[in-house]
Design an enzyme around this catalytic site. Structure first.
Site, PDB file in Angstrom:
ATOM      1  N   GLN A 100       0.860  -1.180   0.000  1.00 30.55           N
ATOM      2  CA  GLN A 100       0.000   0.000   0.000  1.00 30.55           C
ATOM      3  C   GLN A 100       0.898   1.233   0.000  1.00 30.55           C
ATOM      4  O   GLN A 100       1.861   1.316   0.763  1.00 30.55           O
ATOM      5  CB  GLN A 100      -0.916   0.044   1.219  1.00 30.55           C
ATOM      6  CG  GLN A 100      -1.955   1.161   1.089  1.00 30.55           C
ATOM      7  CD  GLN A 100      -2.752   1.398   2.354  1.00 30.55           C
ATOM      8  OE1 GLN A 100      -2.228   1.887   3.347  1.00 30.55           O
ATOM      9  NE2 GLN A 100      -4.038   1.059   2.324  1.00 30.55           N
ATOM     10  N   TYR A 187      -6.160  11.181   3.470  1.00 27.43           N
ATOM     11  CA  TYR A 187      -4.810  11.510   3.033  1.00 27.43           C
ATOM     12  C   TYR A 187      -4.862  12.200   1.672  1.00 27.43           C
ATOM     13  O   TYR A 187      -5.915  12.630   1.235  1.00 27.43           O
ATOM     14  CB  TYR A 187      -3.943  10.252   3.070  1.00 27.43           C
ATOM     15  CG  TYR A 187      -3.861   9.689   4.477  1.00 27.43           C
ATOM     16  CD1 TYR A 187      -3.279  10.437   5.507  1.00 27.43           C
ATOM     17  CD2 TYR A 187      -4.413   8.448   4.801  1.00 27.43           C
ATOM     18  CE1 TYR A 187      -3.239   9.949   6.813  1.00 27.43           C
ATOM     19  CE2 TYR A 187      -4.376   7.960   6.095  1.00 27.43           C
ATOM     20  CZ  TYR A 187      -3.792   8.718   7.104  1.00 27.43           C
ATOM     21  OH  TYR A 187      -3.775   8.248   8.391  1.00 27.43           O
ATOM     22  N   ARG A 235      -7.772   1.946  -2.622  1.00 36.36           N
ATOM     23  CA  ARG A 235      -8.585   1.880  -1.399  1.00 36.36           C
ATOM     24  C   ARG A 235      -9.357   3.182  -1.226  1.00 36.36           C
ATOM     25  O   ARG A 235      -8.790   4.276  -1.331  1.00 36.36           O
ATOM     26  CB  ARG A 235      -7.698   1.637  -0.178  1.00 36.36           C
ATOM     27  CG  ARG A 235      -8.492   1.172   1.046  1.00 36.36           C
ATOM     28  CD  ARG A 235      -7.595   0.914   2.229  1.00 36.36           C
ATOM     29  NE  ARG A 235      -8.124  -0.163   3.065  1.00 36.36           N
ATOM     30  CZ  ARG A 235      -8.041  -0.196   4.387  1.00 36.36           C
ATOM     31  NH1 ARG A 235      -7.464   0.792   5.040  1.00 36.36           N
ATOM     32  NH2 ARG A 235      -8.524  -1.218   5.063  1.00 36.36           N
ATOM     33  N   GLY A 334      -8.240  -6.866   9.447  1.00 37.87           N
ATOM     34  CA  GLY A 334      -7.092  -6.158   9.988  1.00 37.87           C
ATOM     35  C   GLY A 334      -6.660  -6.710  11.328  1.00 37.87           C
ATOM     36  O   GLY A 334      -5.827  -7.605  11.414  1.00 37.87           O
ATOM     37  N   ARG A 335      -7.237  -6.190  12.418  1.00 35.67           N
ATOM     38  CA  ARG A 335      -6.816  -6.561  13.773  1.00 35.67           C
ATOM     39  C   ARG A 335      -6.756  -8.069  14.012  1.00 35.67           C
ATOM     40  O   ARG A 335      -5.847  -8.528  14.713  1.00 35.67           O
ATOM     41  CB  ARG A 335      -7.719  -5.876  14.796  1.00 35.67           C
ATOM     42  CG  ARG A 335      -7.479  -4.378  14.899  1.00 35.67           C
ATOM     43  CD  ARG A 335      -8.326  -3.742  15.974  1.00 35.67           C
ATOM     44  NE  ARG A 335      -9.732  -3.702  15.637  1.00 35.67           N
ATOM     45  CZ  ARG A 335     -10.329  -2.696  14.998  1.00 35.67           C
ATOM     46  NH1 ARG A 335      -9.610  -1.643  14.625  1.00 35.67           N
ATOM     47  NH2 ARG A 335     -11.614  -2.726  14.740  1.00 35.67           N
TER      48      ARG A 335
END
Length: 379
Positions: A100, A187, A235, A334-335
């Site tokens: 990424q 971002y 994404r 993810g986690r």
């Protein structure tokens, strides 16, 4: 019609994935001096190579794109060599890995910028109330307010696009299977695409949808040029307000115009970020959530013929429910991958899912909370 399982293989662009379980990008702030991936980075990703696809933590394209300390780059010799060890480890373990890539734009602090300059912004508007991970005035590592940015000049933007292009070349050199552009979570790409924040008056300005999308699509085209369209993903977080992204009445117009452009370019996937509500079945927990009207997901599926990855707090049951809708192809976790390097096998065999304490997410204690989580022992 047979429904797809999390454990079915999938063709993503030119890649064959062993299953539909994707390891989501997660910032871990574990890089060595010089923002270099290290031996533990390679071990961490190599341990998780049973995922259908690993998407790395966000990678900096240049010193001016950095917004959090101890995040890796891919623009120096040391960084490039560090990533080569990572991709080798993942491939040796039978996995696939995309990097990424990001530039944080205004979400930085002067202490991290070259020469102490202001962060690079679409405009000079500060992300008030939002923090980044840096040193405070006492030298302590902590969260500090994002600094006031300076507006990028029009003549600087081609150079920024070229910084991305060079990063893509370095990714190809070290053996990444593809790249994901981090165009979510406030971002730089999302800063350009937001019609409320982007008040520029040049041809990158927010008054027109073409202006809002121009920078993002220039970078997408650079990625396609270097890596091939099927090895490029993007994404997105439509309706997101993270990192101070303001609401915009033109969000849907911008989003669907982008989806059309990405479809026209034939990229490999889009990766949608939504959090599920904590209760109810998949229809209630997702489609009745005001931040994800079902019409958006259905229309996305109608337009975009590549793969759709969905990330949003899934467990195994809800992930399978999401696949069963036929609207998405792959599910990102993810986690759960932090404490379960063998997450796919735990899902497959219904083994217990370990939960990492949040204190482990960003610590810098060697292997602790990073590569010391065990594989399940079935006895």
């Amino acid at each position: 019609m047979k429904k797809n399982s999390l454990f079915d293989s999938f063709i993503l662009g030119s890649q064959q994935l062993n299953n539909r379980v994707i390891m989501s990008p997660m910032t871990r702030t574990r890089s060595s001096a010089g923002d270099e991936p290290n031996a533990l980075t390679a071990k961490y990703y190599g341990q998780r190579a049973s995922a259908g696809l690993i998407i790395t933590e966000a990678v900096n394209i240049a010193p001016h794109g950095k917004g959090y300390l101890w995040t890796p780059g891919i623009y120096t010799t040391g960084q490039i060599e560090g990533w080569r060890h990572v991709t080798d480890q993942v491939h040796d373990n039978g996995g696939k890995i995309f990097a990424q890539i990001w530039h944080v734009g205004r979400m930085s602090h002067v202490s991290m910028m070259p020469g102490g300059e202001a962060p690079w912004g679409v405009t000079n508007e500060q992300a008030v109330g939002w923090d980044v991970f840096a040193h405070d005035e006492h030298g302590k590592l902590t969260f500090v307010p994002a600094s006031v940015p300076r507006e990028l000049r029009t003549d600087e933007i081609p150079g920024l696009v070229n910084d991305f292009r060079n990063a893509f070349k370095n990714m190809k050199e070290v053996g990444f299977d593809g790249v994901e552009l981090h165009a979510a979570n406030g971002y730089i790409f999302e800063q350009f695409m937001n019609a409320t924040l982007n008040t520029r008056t040049d041809h990158y300005g927010g008054q027109t949808v073409g202006g809002r999308l121009r920078f993002t699509l220039e970078v997408v085209d650079a990625a396609i040029e270097v890596l091939g369209a099927g090895n490029v993903g993007v994404r997105l977080s439509p309706f997101g307000t993270y990192n101070g992204i303001p609401d915009s009445d033109l969000m849907e117009e911008t989003y669907f115009a982008l989806i059309h452009e990405l479809q026209n370019r034939g990229i490999g996937y889009i990766h949608l970020v939504y959090e599920l509500l904590p209760k109810g079945n998949i229809e209630q927990a997702v489609f009745e959530n005001e931040t994800l009207p079902v019409k958006l997901l259905k229309r996305t599926r109608d337009i975009f013929k590549g793969a759709i990855i969905w990330c949003g707090g899934f467990n195994q049951e809800k992930a399978q429910d999401a696949l069963d809708t036929g609207l998405v192809d792959l599910i990102a976790f993810g986690r759960p991958f932090i404490a379960n390097p063998d997450l796919v096998e735990r899902f497959r065999h219904k083994w217990p899912i370990a939960v990492a304490d949040r204190s482990a997410f960003y610590t810098r204690n060697g292997e602790v909370g990073y590569t010391d989580f065990p594989f399940y022992n079935a006895g």
